[in-house]
Design an enzyme around this catalytic site. Structure first.
Site, PDB file in Angstrom:
ATOM      1  CD  GLU A 277      -2.749  -1.258   2.490  1.00 55.27           C
ATOM      2  OE1 GLU A 277      -3.928  -1.583   2.370  1.00 55.27           O
ATOM      3  OE2 GLU A 277      -2.224  -1.042   3.605  1.00 55.27           O
TER       4      GLU A 277
HETATM    5  C1  TNX Z   1      -4.714  -4.238   4.445  1.00 53.45           C
HETATM    6  S1  TNX Z   1      -2.586  -6.492   4.728  1.00 53.45           S
HETATM    7  C2  TNX Z   1      -3.488  -3.869   4.962  1.00 53.45           C
HETATM    8  C3  TNX Z   1      -3.409  -3.344   6.323  1.00 53.45           C
HETATM    9  C4  TNX Z   1      -4.777  -3.145   6.924  1.00 53.45           C
HETATM   10  C5  TNX Z   1      -5.640  -4.331   6.587  1.00 53.45           C
HETATM   11  C6  TNX Z   1      -6.980  -4.311   7.229  1.00 53.45           C
HETATM   12  C7  TNX Z   1      -1.876  -5.364   4.110  1.00 53.45           C
HETATM   13  C8  TNX Z   1      -0.742  -5.805   3.353  1.00 53.45           C
HETATM   14  N1  TNX Z   1      -2.315  -4.120   4.287  1.00 53.45           N
HETATM   15  O1  TNX Z   1      -2.681  -2.142   6.350  1.00 53.45           O
HETATM   16  O2  TNX Z   1      -4.641  -3.029   8.296  1.00 53.45           O
HETATM   17  O3  TNX Z   1      -5.800  -4.377   5.210  1.00 53.45           O
HETATM   18  O4  TNX Z   1      -7.674  -5.486   6.988  1.00 53.45           O
END
Ligand code: TNX
Length: 475
Positions: A277
Site C-alpha cells: 500500500e
Molecule cells: C490491508 S494487509 C493492509 C493493512 C490493513 C488491513 C486491514 C496489508 C498488506 N495491508 O494495512 O490493516 O488491510 O484489513
C-alpha cells in the site's frame, strides 16, 4: 478419514487415522503418564494404512515433521525422526486422550503437514497487544499445528519495539493507537519472553517493520526521516497508504540498516519488510527502498518476506506474501518462476479481521464478510493459475486490529476461523471438508475453556454456561 474419528475433535484433520485389525476393546487409561512412550528415530519410515512405504514421497522437511501414533493395551507410542515430529505426535495424542471418547486398541495415526509455513500475522500496532497476550496467541496457534507468528510492529499509528539508536521511536510514537486508545510497546524482557515461549512451541517469530509505506509514526519520531524537515503529526485514524519513507531524507539509509539489525535479533529465520500500500511512494524510490531493506535483511543472514506489491524486487530464496487477490497476480507468478516462495493470505479467506456478517460490530469489510466455512473451503493452489504447487511455502492467516480493542475481541475474531485456516495449511486444502470440520470443531471447542469465540452457524457448539440457566419466556 472415517467420520467415526471426527468425534475426537482433531483440528487440523490428520492424514491417516485407522484401527489395525485384530485388537478389540479400548484404551483404559489414556491419560495416565506411564502410558505414553516417545522415540526419536532418524531412520523411521512413513507407512500408509495399506502398509505402503511413502517416505520417499515426502519432502525432507516433511519427513522431519512426520510422526506416528500407535496404541495397544500397555502403551501409546509416538515415533518420529525429530523432536519436532514427536512434539506434533504428543499434541495429537493429548487431543485424542482428552476427547472423552473411547480410544480403540490398535488405533494408528500417521501424519505430516502439507505446507511448511503455517502462520498467523498479528497487528500489535493499530491496537497494542503485549507479551502476555502474544504468548496466549502462540499457545492457541500451537494447538492447531501452526508454526509461524508474524508480528506487525510498526505502522502509521505507532511504533512498538525499542531501537536503541532511536529512543525517540518509543518516547514519541509508542503511546498512540487507533481512535486515541492507549498504545504501548514491547520491552526487551517482553521480547525475550515471547521468543522463549515461541521456541518452546516450535513457532518461528517473523517480525515486521513495514516500509516504505505505513511509516507515519517513524517519521513523527525521527526528524531525519523527513526530507523537508517538516514533522508529521501523530495519526490515530484507519486510513492507509498516505505515508512514505523518502530516499532523499538524510536518515533513511541508516534507519533501515539499524532496524534490520534489531529485527534480525528478534527473528529465528525470516524478517518481514512490508512493502504494501505505498500509494504515495514514487516508483523509483519504492524499488530502491525495498531493495535496500531486503539487502539489509539478507546481510543479517535472515530470509526476506514482503507483501505482494514488492514481488518484483525479491530474489530466489525470498518469500512474497499474497494478501489481495484483486491485484494483478503477474508479479507473484513471475517471482515464483524466479525461485521466490509464496505465502498465501487471500483477504477473502484468511483476513480474520473481516466481519463474520454485516450485523457484527467488530471487523472491517473491504473484502466483504467471512464466515467459518469460507475460511475452510479453499485450496492455496487455486489462487494463481499457472503457478507450480512447489512454489507455495504455505498459508498465513492475518488479523489487523483497527477495530479490535481487547483480547476478547481478538479471540472472538480468531476463533473459530483460525482453526479452519490451520487445517488448510496442515492438510493442504479444506475443500469438501465442511461436514467433518463442523463436527470436529464443535468437539475441539469443548477444550477452549472460557475463551471468547464466535458461534459460527452450521456448527453444534457446546452449550454456554449461561445456556444452562435459560430465561423461561412468560406467555
Ligand atoms: C490491508 S494487509 C493492509 C493493512 C490493513 C488491513 C486491514 C496489508 C498488506 N495491508 O494495512 O490493516 O488491510 O484489513
Amino acid at each position: 478419514m472415517k467420520s467415526t474419528y471426527d468425534s475426537f475433535g482433531l483440528v487440523p484433520r490428520p492424514r491417516y487415522i485407522w484401527e489395525e485389525g485384530g485388537a478389540t476393546g479400548s484404551v483404559s487409561q489414556p491419560s495416565s503418564p506411564g502410558y505414553l512412550l516417545t522415540a526419536i528415530d532418524s531412520d523411521w519410515r512413513f507407512h500408509g494404512p495399506d502398509g505402503s512405504d511413502q517416505t520417499d514421497d515426502l519432502a525432507p522437511w516433511q519427513r522431519d515433521e512426520a510422526f506416528s501414533i500407535t496404541c495397544d493395551a500397555d502403551h501409546v507410542r509416538v515415533t518420529a525422526r525429530t523432536q519436532q515430529g514427536v512434539s506434533h505426535g504428543i499434541r495429537r495424542w493429548t487431543a485424542i486422550a482428552t476427547s472423552g471418547r473411547p480410544i480403540p486398541l490398535g488405533l494408528h495415526v500417521m501424519d505430516f503437514p502439507h505446507y511448511a509455513w503455517r502462520g498467523l500475522s498479528l497487528d500489535i500496532v493499530r491496537h497494542f497487544f503485549g507479551a502476555e497476550d502474544i504468548i496466549r496467541i502462540l499457545t492457541i496457534e500451537s494447538t492447531f499445528g501452526m508454526n509461524v507468528l508474524h508480528l506487525h510492529l510498526s505502522d502509521d499509528q505507532g511504533w512498538r519495539i525499542p531501537v536503541p539508536e532511536y529512543p525517540e521511536l518509543i518516547s514519541e510514537s509508542s503511546h498512540t493507537a487507533v481512535g486515541g486508545d492507549p498504545g504501548g510497546h514491547l520491552t526487551p524482557p517482553d521480547i525475550a519472553a515471547v521468543l522463549a515461549h515461541a521456541r518452546s512451541l516450535g513457532i518461528a517469530i517473523v517480525p515486521e517493520v513495514d516500509v516504505p509505506g505505513h511509516v507515519n509514526a517513524a517519521k513523527h519520531a525521527v526528524r531525519g526521516l523527513n526530507a523537508s524537515g517538516e514533522i508529521p503529526e501523530e495519526y490515530t485514524g484507519i486510513e492507509v497508504g498516505f505515508s512514505t519513507l523518502e530516499l532523499a531524507a538524510p536518515e533513511t539509509e541508516a534507519f533501515l540498516e539499524t532496524v534490520a539489525e534489531v529485527l534480525a535479533a528478534m527473528s529465528d529465520e525470516a524478517v518481514h519488510i512490508g512493502g504494501d500500500e505505498c500509494h504515495v511512494t514514487p516508483p523509483e524510490d519504492f524499488a530502491a527502498l525495498v531493495s535496500m531493506m531486503a539487502n539489509n535483511v539478507r546481510g543479517q543472514g535472515r530470509k526476506v518476506v514482503a507483501w505482494q506489491e514488492a514481488a518484483d524486487y525479491l530474489l530466489p530464496g525470498d518469500y512474497a506474501q499474497l494478501w489481495d487477490e484483486r491485484l494483478d497476480m503477474a508479479p507473484l507468478k513471475d517471482a515464483a518462476s524466479r525461485g521466490v516462495s509464496l505465502i498465501m493470505s487471500p483477504g477473502s479467506r484468511v483476513y480474520l479481521d473481516m466481519k463474520y456478517s454485516l450485523d457484527e460490530e467488530i471487523g472491517l469489510q473491504w473484502m466483504g464478510t467471512t464466515e467459518l466455512r469460507q475460511s475452510l473451503e479453499w485450496d492455496p493452489t487455486d489462487l494463481i493459475p499457472g503457478v507450480s504447487a512447489d512454489s507455495i511455502a504455505g498459508v498465513e492467516a492475518a488479523v489487523f486490529t483497527e477495530t479490535i480493542r481487547s483480547f476478547d475481541d481478538l479471540t472472538y475474531m480468531l476463533l473459530p476461523r483460525l482453526a479452519a485456516v490451520a487445517e488448510v495449511a496442515w492438510a493442504g486444502s479444506g475443500i469438501g471438508q465442511w461436514d467433518s470440520f463442523a463436527t470436529r470443531i464443535a468437539q475441539n471447542a469443548t477444550r477452549w475453556g472460557t475463551i471468547t469465540f464466535h458461534r459460527s452457524p452450521g456448527v453444534s457448539w457446546p452449550r454456554l454456561e449461561s445456556d444452562s440457566c435459560p430465561i423461561v419466556p412468560i406467555d
